[in-house]
Motif scaffolding. Structure first.
Motif, short mmCIF file in Angstrom:
data_model
loop_
_atom_site.label_atom_id
_atom_site.label_comp_id
_atom_site.label_asym_id
_atom_site.label_seq_id
_atom_site.Cartn_x
_atom_site.Cartn_y
_atom_site.Cartn_z
N PHE A 134 0.83 -1.24 0.02
CA PHE A 134 0.14 0.11 -0.07
C PHE A 134 0.76 1.36 -0.21
N GLY A 135 2.03 1.09 -0.21
CA GLY A 135 2.99 2.30 0.01
C GLY A 135 2.73 3.29 -1.00
N VAL A 136 2.62 2.75 -2.09
CA VAL A 136 2.41 3.60 -3.13
C VAL A 136 1.02 3.56 -3.67
N SER A 137 0.20 2.77 -3.45
CA SER A 137 -1.36 2.65 -4.02
C SER A 137 -2.35 3.52 -3.26
N GLU A 138 -1.83 3.51 -1.90
CA GLU A 138 -2.93 4.06 -0.97
C GLU A 138 -2.78 5.60 -1.18
N PRO A 139 -1.62 6.28 -0.99
CA PRO A 139 -1.53 7.68 -1.07
C PRO A 139 -2.30 8.11 -2.54
N ARG A 174 -2.72 16.60 -2.56
CA ARG A 174 -1.65 15.56 -2.10
C ARG A 174 -1.69 15.56 -0.66
N ASP A 175 -1.55 16.70 0.06
CA ASP A 175 -1.30 16.79 1.69
C ASP A 175 -2.58 16.01 2.36
N LEU A 176 -3.51 16.38 1.84
CA LEU A 176 -4.86 15.50 2.43
C LEU A 176 -4.90 14.05 2.14
N GLY A 177 -4.48 13.89 1.10
CA GLY A 177 -4.51 12.19 0.60
C GLY A 177 -3.42 11.52 1.55
N MET A 178 -2.32 12.16 1.79
CA MET A 178 -1.15 11.73 2.73
C MET A 178 -1.66 11.72 4.09
N ALA A 179 -2.45 12.62 4.62
CA ALA A 179 -3.21 12.79 5.71
C ALA A 179 -3.86 11.37 6.06
N ALA A 180 -4.84 11.00 5.09
CA ALA A 180 -5.74 10.00 5.26
C ALA A 180 -4.80 8.58 5.24
N THR A 181 -3.86 8.67 4.39
CA THR A 181 -3.08 7.28 4.46
C THR A 181 -2.39 7.14 5.55
N GLU A 337 -5.79 16.87 10.94
CA GLU A 337 -7.12 16.27 10.59
C GLU A 337 -7.45 14.90 11.20
N ILE A 338 -6.43 14.56 12.18
CA ILE A 338 -6.64 13.39 12.99
C ILE A 338 -8.13 13.14 13.63
N ILE A 339 -8.57 14.17 14.18
CA ILE A 339 -9.84 14.08 14.91
C ILE A 339 -10.95 13.99 14.04
N PRO A 340 -11.09 14.78 12.88
CA PRO A 340 -12.28 14.58 12.02
C PRO A 340 -12.03 13.17 11.43
N LEU A 341 -10.96 12.54 11.26
CA LEU A 341 -10.73 11.35 10.60
C LEU A 341 -11.19 10.30 11.38
N SER A 342 -11.05 10.45 12.92
CA SER A 342 -11.38 9.63 13.67
C SER A 342 -12.94 9.61 14.11
N MET A 343 -13.49 10.42 13.59
CA MET A 343 -15.02 10.62 14.17
C MET A 343 -15.69 9.20 13.56
N PRO A 344 -16.50 8.72 14.71
CA PRO A 344 -17.23 7.46 14.38
C PRO A 344 -18.61 7.76 14.06
N PHE A 345 -19.24 8.75 14.12
CA PHE A 345 -20.61 9.08 13.66
C PHE A 345 -20.94 10.33 13.02
N GLY A 346 -22.08 10.40 12.39
CA GLY A 346 -22.24 11.59 11.67
C GLY A 346 -21.55 12.00 10.39
N ASN A 351 -17.55 5.92 1.81
CA ASN A 351 -16.67 5.10 1.15
C ASN A 351 -15.39 4.83 1.78
N PHE A 352 -15.05 6.06 2.44
CA PHE A 352 -13.81 6.32 3.33
C PHE A 352 -13.80 5.47 4.35
N SER A 353 -14.85 5.62 5.28
CA SER A 353 -14.82 5.15 6.60
C SER A 353 -15.33 3.64 6.62
N GLN A 354 -15.94 3.17 5.65
CA GLN A 354 -16.50 1.61 5.37
C GLN A 354 -15.44 0.89 4.61
#
Length: 544
Positions: A134-139, A174-181, A337-346, A351-354
């Protein structure tokens, strides 16, 4: 007189670690297996039955696997995210409170391994194959789809509201994609591992209990932990470990075969998959029989050395300035962005969370008995504060460096040329397409394949040692025949899922990881409570 608490009962458990607890009846079979009924028999026979039934009903099994993965991740994504947050906060609390000064093994314990060997083993076991795959594919996936908020061509995306970049803002994408990865490979997964590893290490080295999952629940279950409640915990740990490993071995097989096909034109069909798994399982058997120091430790250090060389090479000959910019900005975006990425509700980004986070958390949880027990075995002598810092923070930094170098290089290639081959390559080929424009591409691609294969071996042999320990009631010196049995069936399960899955082989692998990760997440949450009871009791008595 008041009844003793569960935590006080723990203190009365006999010491030392090799105390012979009655975890079922010990029977040495003619095949040389040290069977602790019913853990070995139930888990072993269940795995054999799974392989046979799956192969007999391939079409039905493939359809079931697809349904199972989608159902669990879509219905319980909130639970996986919530559990992941609990593990991170729990580890941080242990590190910053007085509980962090407790030393695994007692005040006079000294580490069995130096930092380099220790870190090499825990990292190779924890995420080796995944980082290669996933080092290349996920970002790239997050950059080019919903996470970035824009496509490569700059068209606006609206399905990721919390982090969406302005249309055409490629740098922000790019930066947000890296944050998600980074979110999927940093604090959360390593916190999951740390909870299990710390629980096993504490109750084994500080309380004299066997090195097996049930021991971590003694403060809650008391003597019942040696009965059916404990049997169920250990059996679930075996299933989770086996299918979590099978998922990783499947990823490794797909990528290694794709690499061989890319370089040498070798086949990638079912026969090639089975042959490669058989060869690697054979190598893993040799490593297993050599033991922890002679096999796993040596291979882990070799692999970390090769991985470091490949990482430094890409940084040196790739777009160096862009790589460092990606690492710094991506890491900063992750923190922001770790807090919004971690939110389990709402959440609107289903597609991202599931499709991503729920699967990853289930995968890490299914790996946690394996990685956790393995880390526990090599972590005696560390304080809890030192343990958590090294197990969580250092791998997080390495993951940011790795993803920034590999993913950042690929993204820069696509930004420079929207038709770059790496953009539309299959997941298992993206690493090799990223390396192709760089100098010495054939050599680095071959090194990449070797890394995947050796990570394959280290995962298989260390996983076999862990499952063997669980099914032998916590013994670390069970008969060799038993380790051979588990190592062999890890390969057989991985091959079975790849064959049954067909074109959707990765879905079948992911389905089994999620199915075992879900119930084991509940077990880990209870484990946190049990560990806290034991640590607080130890602190009150001034003991470690």
């Amino acid at each position: 007189m008041a009844e003793p608490t569960a935590a006080e009962i723990v203190e009365d458990v006999p010491h030392p670690v090799d105390t012979d607890y009655e975890i079922g009846q010990n029977n040495i079979t003619p095949l040389g297996l040290d069977i602790h009924n019913p853990v070995f028999l139930i888990s072993g026979l269940s795995v054999v039955a799974f392989v046979l039934v799956t192969l007999m009903f391939k079409e039905n099994a493939a359809e079931f696997f697809g349904w199972l993965r989608n159902t669990l991740t879509s219905k319980f994504d909130w639970f996986f995210l919530l559990a992941g947050n609990v593990f991170v906060l729990f580890c941080i609390a242990l590190m910053i409170t007085p509980l962090g000064k407790i030393r695994l093994g007692g005040d006079d314990a000294t580490p069995d391994y130096g930092y380099m060997g220790w870190f090499a083993m825990l990292f190779a076991a924890g995420m080796g194959i995944g980082l290669m795959f996933f080092g290349v594919s996920e970002p790239m996936s997050h950059f080019a789809s919903s996470m970035g908020g824009t496509t490569v061509e700059g068209a606006a995306r609206t399905d990721w509201a919390p982090l969406g970049a302005a249309a055409g803002d490629i740098v922000a994408a790019r930066d947000l994609g890296m944050a998600a990865t980074i979110f999927h490979w940093a604090l959360h997964p390593w916190a999951i591992y740390a909870v299990v590893a710390l629980s096993l290490a504490f109750f084994t080295y500080n309380r004299g209990l066997p090195l097996t999952l049930r021991s971590a629940f003694y403060p809650i279950l008391g003597e019942r932990v040696w009965g059916w409640p404990g049997h169920i915990i250990d059996i679930m740990a075996v299933f989770a470990t086996l299918f979590g490993l099978a998922t990783s071995l499947g990823f490794g097989t797909e990528q290694a075969l794709a690499g061989f096909n890319y370089l040498f034109g070798w086949s990638t069909g079912d026969g090639a998959k089975v042959l490669l798994i058989a060869i690697i399982t054979g190598l893993a058997l040799v490593s297993v029989l050599r033991g922890l120091d002679g096999g796993v430790k040596v291979l882990s250090e070799i692999n970390i050395g090769l991985a470091a060389l490949l990482l430094l090479f890409i940084i040196a000959v790739g777009p160096t300035a862009t790589i460092f910019e990606t690492i710094i900005h991506g890491g900063a975006a992750y923190v922001k962005e770790i807090i919004p990425l971690s939110m389990p509700f709402g959440r609107e980004d289903t597609n991202f969370s599931q499709g991503w986070t729920a699967f990853y958390w289930a995968w890490w949880i299914s790996w946690s008995p394996f990685v956790g027990m393995f880390i526990a075995r090599v972590s005696r002598g560390r304080t809890i504060r030192e343990f958590i810092f090294c197990v969580i923070v250092i791998p997080t930094v390495v993951s940011i460096l790795w993803m920034g170098a590999f993913g950042g290089t690929a993204i820069s290639q696509v930004i420079a040329d929207a038709s770059a081959p790496v953009k539309d390559a299959a997941l298992e080929l993206k690493l090799f397409e990223m390396l192709k424009p760089l100098p010495l591409a054939s050599i680095t691609s071959f090194i990449g394949i070797i890394l995947v294969l050796v990570f394959f071996v280290t995962s298989s042999d260390s996983g076999s040692l862990v499952i063997d320990t669980i099914t032998a009631g916590g013994k670390t010196d069970a008969p060799a025949a038993q380790r051979v049995f588990w190592c062999t069936f890890e390969g057989i399960v991985a091959a079975t899922l790849l064959l049954v899955g067909g074109n959707q082989a990765l879905d079948a692998l992911q389905a089994m990881a999620v199915s075992t990760g879900f119930p084991f997440a509940i077990i880990l949450l209870v484990m946190c409570v049990s560990l806290l009871i034991g640590l607080m009791q130890s602190l009150r008595e001034g003991k470690s």
